[in-house]
Design an enzyme around this catalytic site. Structure first.
Site, PDB file in Angstrom:
ATOM      1  N   ASP A 238      27.369  53.462  -4.260  1.00 27.73           N
ATOM      2  CA  ASP A 238      27.454  52.013  -4.395  1.00 27.73           C
ATOM      3  C   ASP A 238      27.674  51.341  -3.050  1.00 27.73           C
ATOM      4  OD1 ASP A 238      29.964  53.208  -4.256  1.00 27.73           O
ATOM      5  OD2 ASP A 238      30.954  51.683  -5.450  1.00 27.73           O
TER       6      ASP A 238
ATOM      7  N   ARG B 275      34.405  51.223   1.469  1.00 27.03           N
ATOM      8  CA  ARG B 275      35.739  51.183   0.868  1.00 27.03           C
ATOM      9  C   ARG B 275      36.048  52.513   0.180  1.00 27.03           C
ATOM     10  NH1 ARG B 275      33.726  46.869  -3.378  1.00 27.03           N
ATOM     11  NH2 ARG B 275      32.925  48.237  -5.007  1.00 27.03           N
ATOM     12  N   ASP B 276      37.196  52.555  -0.481  1.00 29.83           N
ATOM     13  CA  ASP B 276      37.600  53.792  -1.156  1.00 29.83           C
ATOM     14  C   ASP B 276      36.854  53.910  -2.479  1.00 29.83           C
ATOM     15  OD1 ASP B 276      38.800  51.611  -2.289  1.00 29.83           O
ATOM     16  OD2 ASP B 276      40.707  52.607  -2.691  1.00 29.83           O
ATOM     17  N   GLU B 277      35.543  54.151  -2.365  1.00 23.56           N
ATOM     18  CA  GLU B 277      34.744  54.258  -3.576  1.00 23.56           C
ATOM     19  C   GLU B 277      33.614  55.257  -3.328  1.00 23.56           C
ATOM     20  OE1 GLU B 277      34.553  50.809  -5.809  1.00 23.56           O
ATOM     21  OE2 GLU B 277      33.546  51.841  -7.436  1.00 23.56           O
TER      22      GLU B 277
ATOM     23  N   ASP C  15      23.844  51.026 -10.457  1.00 25.16           N
ATOM     24  CA  ASP C  15      23.290  50.600  -9.176  1.00 25.16           C
ATOM     25  C   ASP C  15      21.985  51.351  -8.893  1.00 25.16           C
ATOM     26  OD1 ASP C  15      26.144  50.400  -9.475  1.00 25.16           O
ATOM     27  OD2 ASP C  15      26.309  49.788  -7.387  1.00 25.16           O
TER      28      ASP C  15
ATOM     29  N   GLU D  85      27.510  42.963  -1.971  1.00 27.33           N
ATOM     30  CA  GLU D  85      27.807  43.374  -3.338  1.00 27.33           C
ATOM     31  C   GLU D  85      27.726  42.197  -4.305  1.00 27.33           C
ATOM     32  OE1 GLU D  85      31.818  44.828  -3.816  1.00 27.33           O
ATOM     33  OE2 GLU D  85      31.302  45.817  -5.700  1.00 27.33           O
TER      34      GLU D  85
ATOM     35  N   HIS E 149      25.969  46.837  -0.375  1.00 31.08           N
ATOM     36  CA  HIS E 149      25.777  47.332  -1.732  1.00 31.08           C
ATOM     37  C   HIS E 149      24.312  47.047  -2.036  1.00 31.08           C
ATOM     38  CE1 HIS E 149      29.583  48.189  -3.837  1.00 31.08           C
ATOM     39  NE2 HIS E 149      28.944  48.092  -4.994  1.00 31.08           N
TER      40      HIS E 149
HETATM   41  C1  BGC Z   1      31.006  49.550  -8.001  1.00 30.22           C
HETATM   42  C2  BGC Z   1      29.711  49.076  -8.582  1.00 30.22           C
HETATM   43  C3  BGC Z   1      29.616  49.710  -9.924  1.00 30.22           C
HETATM   44  C4  BGC Z   1      30.705  49.066 -10.721  1.00 30.22           C
HETATM   45  C5  BGC Z   1      30.723  49.322 -12.150  1.00 30.22           C
HETATM   46  C6  BGC Z   1      32.101  48.954  -8.823  1.00 30.22           C
HETATM   47  O1  BGC Z   1      33.347  49.238  -8.358  1.00 30.22           O
HETATM   48  O2  BGC Z   1      31.113  49.275  -6.666  1.00 30.22           O
HETATM   49  O3  BGC Z   1      28.676  49.011  -7.776  1.00 30.22           O
HETATM   50  O4  BGC Z   1      28.381  49.705 -10.505  1.00 30.22           O
HETATM   51  O5  BGC Z   1      31.967  49.297 -10.163  1.00 30.22           O
HETATM   52  O6  BGC Z   1      30.687  48.102 -12.707  1.00 30.22           O
END
Ligand code: BGC
Length: 832
Positions: free
Chosen positions: A476, A480-482, A489, A746, A767
């Protein structure tokens, strides 16, 4: 009689000369070239030989297809015997032209098998026990798992000169290999991310030229990577295991024929060195005073290194990496440096990238240079990092002292345009920092440009977003912490991705991750690999399990991807059907994200869900037909029709209004073909009315954004689509560009003039999802499209739709059959 037909760009499973493949019957593809219009291939012959000499004699001892009367030049299935582990197959092709005249043989190409059988692996998982790598004072407080990187080595004695040598390697974690002081290969962050409990990729390196008779030093540096480090939100690390481990095997054939296999085992020794910690999210700390000069050379004295601990391999399958590895693909020099506060320098790359920087510095031993990374700046010119959430994105370099020092990290990556530098001795010049652009090295496949500089910047932003987020898996966001493999996506963006870059191998790999993440009951997940968000998938997210294979089939003509996932896809449809017998997708919507990040337009979630249910069924019907499952095709077509009927009965009024009456509701209903013909123009009218009512602006979130312009175009409202494309007012793509975006944000309101930055809780500036309009630039504006009946550009539809005041548009797209170009201009009344 000579022909102008030529055969070029031979590929095997989408890759040029893949070293290490565990596909038993790989598919072979080539491109044709010719000067004459209307030239074509009427027949081909493929030869596959076990050595180049045989091939040079025009013999195929492994396979000779014979002359096959066919125009097929993509996905020709190798039909010879399966290769043995490590065996290389050489191949070439000849084509016959439209008059039956043979072209010259192509240049030879090859593929090489990996280690195909579990028993081919002799190595053990080796590493340093955690008590041997305790965190030290470099580790930031409050974070687990930031421990020094193990350096592992052993000496390999070769009794003679090597004739052929292969190194097979992987890690639970990430690794870099060294051999006699040289780096092995150019991949970074290998072996890449998979669900390490279900499959682990390995890489293969040709190290013949790095070895020599006598002693050779083999070394590896390990980092935690996705395996043991932080990934995702919630400060969570050690998702798969607590520490990194290496698995490796060196196969050497000596002159004279003897072979030697050296594997990772208890004979290796390990130590910690300059990497005091590394972590994908947190950054890397390198203390050059602790360098281990010569550690990867044979003469090094490792007497005080500790024995490694070795664990036997378990049953998790090891698979040959089947997509382009992650590499440094480009450099992006710092362009300017500012000093927003005393002792703080900010370098600007001018482009939001994913990767890291290479630092050049000179100063006293022990000087600590700290680098922090951010996508944007605060109004006072300082670095904005709130949107990184828990990702510290901080690299530290401690100087060795005495002369120029050049350093870059190995086992982290950041999403950034700006680098905050503190502790740098002397004034920071821009050329002290070079951005290193990192991502899956998917080949460039497309280019789009037109007379609008705004749209050209949009195209660049889309491609940069793709490059930055296609890093082993489609993520995504990179900062960040993801950094998770969100299915929503990916499905929203996949068609655009195919236009920009050759992502066939990349998505083929990821679809295995998606399959690994499917639940026993048949649910696709929200993220693959399934991690952090462990829930079963939501509408428009989980559906990627169907939409992505369908798109790869449409774009690349790949039917094997359908066959490979057919069972999983049918389980998914069965799972939905069982839970929703009246065919409205009401149960099992799980996180039910809806039209994520739409603007003041809440599309009812049952409408989205049921529309996707119908869409899945329709795509299943098409795919079933493509692989000859006619009975299932009929079943799915019937299911799609019944879901559409239920959709209409529940959500659509007699005057063509779709429940919710949002742009996304209309885009889904129209684009998925859910409405009866008499209601379509009415629904399109309501869609346009909504856009007008909002001051000619869009309101779609992730779910609707990619369908909006195509739907308007198909419904005869091209002018409205162009207006949205060229709009610079909030919310629009143009708004972000007008405010300096170099990647896709995003959210539409990531920053607004009225409010400044959005809530940092969720505000990435890189994003790709909202960039899903990109496919429409190729398919409608430039007008290069697939023919759904002859996918993969076997037939090309040229249908440019000029508008929006553009005076030209141009696109080039590399299809499986070669480049396709569309270029139009308008001068006065003349359309060319
Ligand atoms: C992500 C999105 C993802 C979503 C789910 C977010 O935190 O960054 O891109 O699809 O969560 O709704």
């Amino acid at each position: 009689m000579a022909t102008d037909l030529g055969v070029t760009r031979l590929r095997c499973e989408y890759l040029v000369n893949p070293l290490g493949l565990d596909v038993a019957r790989p598919r072979l593809s080539w491109e044709l070239t010719a000067r004459r219009r209307g030239q074509r291939q009427t027949a081909y012959r493929v030869l596959v030989a076990s050595d180049p000499a045989t091939l040079a004699e025009d013999r195929g001892d492994l396979w000779d297809s014979g002359r096959v009367a066919s125009d097929q030049s993509a996905h020709v299935v190798y039909d010879g015997p399966a290769l043995a582990s490590g065996q290389r197959a050489w191949w070439k092709v000849r084509a016959w032209d439209r008059d039956g005249v043979p072209a010259d043989w192509s240049e030879p190409a090859w593929w090489e098998a990996g280690l195909l059988r579990p028993e081919d692996w002799a190595g053990q998982w080796i590493g340093l026990p955690l008590q041997d790598t305790p965190p030290d004072e470099a580790a930031p407080d409050g974070l687990d798992g930031l421990v020094p990187s193990p350096y592992l080595r052993r000496v390999v004695r070769l009794p003679g000169a090597p004739r052929r040598a292969r190194l097979y390697a992987t890690a639970r974690g990430v690794y870099e290999l060294r051999l006699n002081g040289e780096r092995v290969g150019d991949a970074v962050l290998a072996p890449g991310w998979t669900d390490y409990d279900r499959r682990i990729q390995y890489q293969i390196y040709d190290v013949t030229d790095l070895l020599r008779p006598g002693d050779n030093a083999l070394g590896a540096i390990l980092g935690p990577g996705w395996y043991a480090g932080h990934v995702g939100f919630g400060h969570r690390c050690r998702h798969y295991g607590a520490r990194p481990q290496l698995l490796l095997q060196l196969h050497v054939e000596l002159d004279g024929g003897a072979t030697l296999v050296v594997a990772s085992d208890g004979a290796w020794r390990g130590a910690t060195g300059p990497i005091r910690y590394s972590d994908l999210l947190m950054g890397e700390h390198y203390d050059a005073r602790r360098d281990l000069p010569g550690w990867d050379e044979p003469g090094f004295d490792a007497a005080d290194w500790r024995p490694v601990d070795a664990q036997p391999r378990d049953a998790v399958p090891l698979v040959a990496e089947r997509a382009e590895p992650v590499r440094v693909t480009e450099e992006s020099p710092a362009r300017a440096v500012t000093a927003p506060a005393p002792g703080v320098a900010i370098a600007d790359l001018g482009q939001n990238i994913t990767g890291w920087v290479r630092l050049r510095v000179r100063g006293e031993a022990g000087t600590r240079v700290q680098l922090r990374f951010g996508e944007v700046l605060n109004p006072d010119g300082t670095l904005y990092t709130a949107n990184l959430r828990a990702a510290r994105a901080t690299d530290t370099y401690v100087l060795r002292g005495g002369g120029d020092e050049i350093w870059e990290p190995r086992f982290t990556f950041h999403g950034f345009r700006y680098v905050e530098v503190t502790g740098y001795p002397g004034a920071l010049a821009p050329d002290a920092l070079t951005g290193r652009v990192v991502g899956s090295d998917t080949p460039l496949a497309g280019a789009f440009s037109c007379s609008s500089e705004l749209v050209n910047q949009l195209q660049r932003n889309i491609d940069w977003g793709q490059r930055g987020n296609f890093l082993s898996i489609p993520t995504d966001c990179p900062q960040r912490d993801e950094r998770l493999g969100w299915l929503g996506d990916a499905q929203v963006f996949v068609r655009t991705a195919c236009c920009n870059r050759d992502v066939a191998a990349f998505f083929t790999k990821w679809l295995d991750d998606v399959a690994d993440a499917q639940s026993a009951a048949g649910a696709y997940p929200d993220v693959a690999p399934r991690l952090v968000d462990a829930a079963d998938g939501a509408p428009a997210w989980a559906d990627a399990g169907v939409i992505v294979p369908w798109t790869l089939w449409q774009h690349y003509g790949d039917t094997r991807i359908i066959e490979r996932h057919w069972g999983a896809m049918t389980r998914w449809l069965d799972y939905l059907r069982r839970a929703n017998p009246d065919l409205l997708w009401e149960a099992r919507r799980n996180h039910d994200f809806g039209d994520w990040l739409s603007v003041e337009a809440d599309t009812p979630k049952d409408v989205i869900a049921t529309a996707y249910f119908a869409h899945d069924a329709r795509l299943m019907a098409q795919m079933a037909r493509a692989i000859g499952r006619d009975a299932e095709a009929a079943d799915y077509a019937d299911l799609a029709a019944r879901i559409a009927a239920a959709f209409n009965a529940a959500y659509v009024t007699a005057d063509g209004r779709v429940k919710g009456e949002t742009q996304t509701a209309y885009a889904l209903a129209l684009h998925f073909g859910l409405l009866p013909p008499n209601l379509r123009p009415l629904a399109a009218g309501h869609l346009v009315a909504d856009i007008e009512r909002r001051g000619r602006r869009l309101s779609t979130g992730f779910v609707g954004v990619g369908y909006l312009c195509p739907t308007l175009t198909a419904a005869g409202h091209l002018d409205v689509a162009y207006r949205l494309l060229l709009n610079e007012e909030f919310p629009s793509w143009g708004y972000s560009i007008r405010h300096g975006a170099t990647t896709i944000w995003e959210r539409w309101d990531g920053w607004t003039a009225e409010r400044g930055f959005q809530d940092p809780g969720m505000n990435s500036f890189n994003h790709y999802a909202l960039g899903a309009v990109g496919a429409w630039l190729y398919r409608a504006v430039a007008g290069i499209d697939t023919d759904p009946e002859r996918p993969g550009y076997r037939h090309i539809v040229f249908h440019p739709r000029p508008g929006g005041g553009l005076t030209y548009a141009r696109a080039e797209l590399r299809s499986p059959y070669g480049p396709i170009t569309s270029h139009w201009t308008i001068a006065g009344d003349t359309f060319t």
